[in-house]
Motif scaffolding. Sequence first.
Motif, PDB file in Angstrom:
ATOM      1  N   LEU A  18       0.843  -1.204   0.000  1.00 12.10           N
ATOM      2  CA  LEU A  18       0.000   0.000   0.000  1.00 12.10           C
ATOM      3  C   LEU A  18       0.878   1.253   0.000  1.00 12.10           C
ATOM      4  CD1 LEU A  18      -3.005   0.858   0.207  1.00 12.10           C
ATOM      5  CD2 LEU A  18      -2.704   0.850   2.688  1.00 12.10           C
ATOM      6  N   THR A  19       1.913   1.247   0.820  1.00 15.74           N
ATOM      7  CA  THR A  19       2.853   2.363   0.893  1.00 15.74           C
ATOM      8  C   THR A  19       3.583   2.539  -0.435  1.00 15.74           C
ATOM      9  OG1 THR A  19       3.143   1.993   3.267  1.00 15.74           O
ATOM     10  CG2 THR A  19       4.845   3.282   2.148  1.00 15.74           C
ATOM     11  N   GLU A  22       1.367   4.166  -3.046  1.00 14.65           N
ATOM     12  CA  GLU A  22       1.246   5.618  -2.843  1.00 14.65           C
ATOM     13  C   GLU A  22       2.483   6.332  -3.369  1.00 14.65           C
ATOM     14  OE1 GLU A  22       0.354   9.520  -1.664  1.00 14.65           O
ATOM     15  OE2 GLU A  22      -0.989   7.824  -1.972  1.00 14.65           O
ATOM     16  N   THR A  25       2.514   6.120  -7.242  1.00 14.50           N
ATOM     17  CA  THR A  25       1.433   6.882  -7.860  1.00 14.50           C
ATOM     18  C   THR A  25       1.681   8.386  -7.801  1.00 14.50           C
ATOM     19  OG1 THR A  25      -0.139   5.147  -7.282  1.00 14.50           O
ATOM     20  CG2 THR A  25      -1.060   7.306  -7.804  1.00 14.50           C
ATOM     21  N   ASN A  26       2.303   8.842  -6.721  1.00 13.56           N
ATOM     22  CA  ASN A  26       2.529  10.273  -6.509  1.00 13.56           C
ATOM     23  C   ASN A  26       4.017  10.583  -6.428  1.00 13.56           C
ATOM     24  OD1 ASN A  26      -0.320  11.146  -6.215  1.00 13.56           O
ATOM     25  ND2 ASN A  26      -0.242   9.690  -4.528  1.00 13.56           N
ATOM     26  N   GLU A  29       5.470  14.099  -5.643  1.00 12.64           N
ATOM     27  CA  GLU A  29       5.316  14.558  -4.262  1.00 12.64           C
ATOM     28  C   GLU A  29       6.442  14.055  -3.344  1.00 12.64           C
ATOM     29  OE1 GLU A  29       1.949  14.171  -0.755  1.00 12.64           O
ATOM     30  OE2 GLU A  29       1.337  13.953  -2.841  1.00 12.64           O
ATOM     31  N   TYR A  30       6.990  12.884  -3.655  1.00 19.45           N
ATOM     32  CA  TYR A  30       7.962  12.248  -2.758  1.00 19.45           C
ATOM     33  C   TYR A  30       9.396  12.223  -3.278  1.00 19.45           C
ATOM     34  CZ  TYR A  30       3.705  10.507  -0.548  1.00 19.45           C
ATOM     35  OH  TYR A  30       2.481  10.412   0.070  1.00 19.45           O
ATOM     36  N   CYS A  49      11.335   1.805  -3.685  1.00 19.97           N
ATOM     37  CA  CYS A  49      10.219   0.915  -3.346  1.00 19.97           C
ATOM     38  C   CYS A  49      10.643  -0.546  -3.401  1.00 19.97           C
ATOM     39  CB  CYS A  49       9.028   1.158  -4.269  1.00 19.97           C
ATOM     40  SG  CYS A  49       8.178   2.712  -3.939  1.00 19.97           S
ATOM     41  N   ALA A  67       3.785   8.447   3.373  1.00 24.19           N
ATOM     42  CA  ALA A  67       3.055   7.806   2.277  1.00 24.19           C
ATOM     43  C   ALA A  67       1.968   6.877   2.819  1.00 24.19           C
ATOM     44  CB  ALA A  67       4.024   7.042   1.379  1.00 24.19           C
ATOM     45  N   LYS A  70      -1.037   8.922   3.998  1.00 27.25           N
ATOM     46  CA  LYS A  70      -1.860   9.389   2.868  1.00 27.25           C
ATOM     47  C   LYS A  70      -2.613   8.232   2.208  1.00 27.25           C
ATOM     48  CE  LYS A  70       0.035  13.745   1.932  1.00 27.25           C
ATOM     49  NZ  LYS A  70      -0.006  14.827   1.011  1.00 27.25           N
ATOM     50  N   ALA A  71      -1.950   7.104   2.048  1.00 29.62           N
ATOM     51  CA  ALA A  71      -2.588   5.955   1.392  1.00 29.62           C
ATOM     52  C   ALA A  71      -3.785   5.450   2.194  1.00 29.62           C
ATOM     53  CB  ALA A  71      -1.577   4.832   1.192  1.00 29.62           C
ATOM     54  N   ASN A 102      -2.219  13.253   6.832  1.00 31.59           N
ATOM     55  CA  ASN A 102      -2.599  12.772   5.504  1.00 31.59           C
ATOM     56  C   ASN A 102      -3.168  13.865   4.631  1.00 31.59           C
ATOM     57  OD1 ASN A 102      -5.233  13.225   6.233  1.00 31.59           O
ATOM     58  ND2 ASN A 102      -5.940  11.181   5.777  1.00 31.59           N
TER      59      ASN A 102
END
Length: 148
Positions: A18-19, A22, A25-26, A29-30, A49, A67, A70-71, A102
């Motif tokens: 899940l982390t 996130e 996908t973004n 942002e990271y 990752c 992350a 937010k996820a 988040n």
Amino acid sequence: AFTSPETSNSIVSYVRLLTSAELRTNQDEYAAFVVHPETQESMSIIAFCNYFVEGMGKEADHVQMQALSKAMGVNLSVAYLDGSINNDANGDAPVDFVKFDNGGGDSANGIDDVVLLYRPGHYDILEHRAHEHRSSAASALVTPAAME
């Protein structure tokens, strides 16, 4: 049920994926915060990752916790008991909380913060009881013996 290795490892694996989703996908942002934890050199999100988020037995650092927050759509408050905090004059150890927001505000989606206790290599979920104030409940957990 959560104490069985199969169940526990499955939950940890799910949270790691899940982390990772996130972060992937973004990426914009990271990307500025993704570094190799030992060399502090920049890494691609994909490599980060693959090696440090999805891999079992790896520590979750600040970027992974943000992350995950937010996820999952919840705010996280993490109490760090890593031995880096000195006892005060009374011999009590203060609890250092770090909040991961988040983006949904103080009470994201109407859900209270999920409070985690970090000890090197391990996170525990702390139960919040309505009749206790968080700071006093957390400070009751932290005694000089707990810091040894």
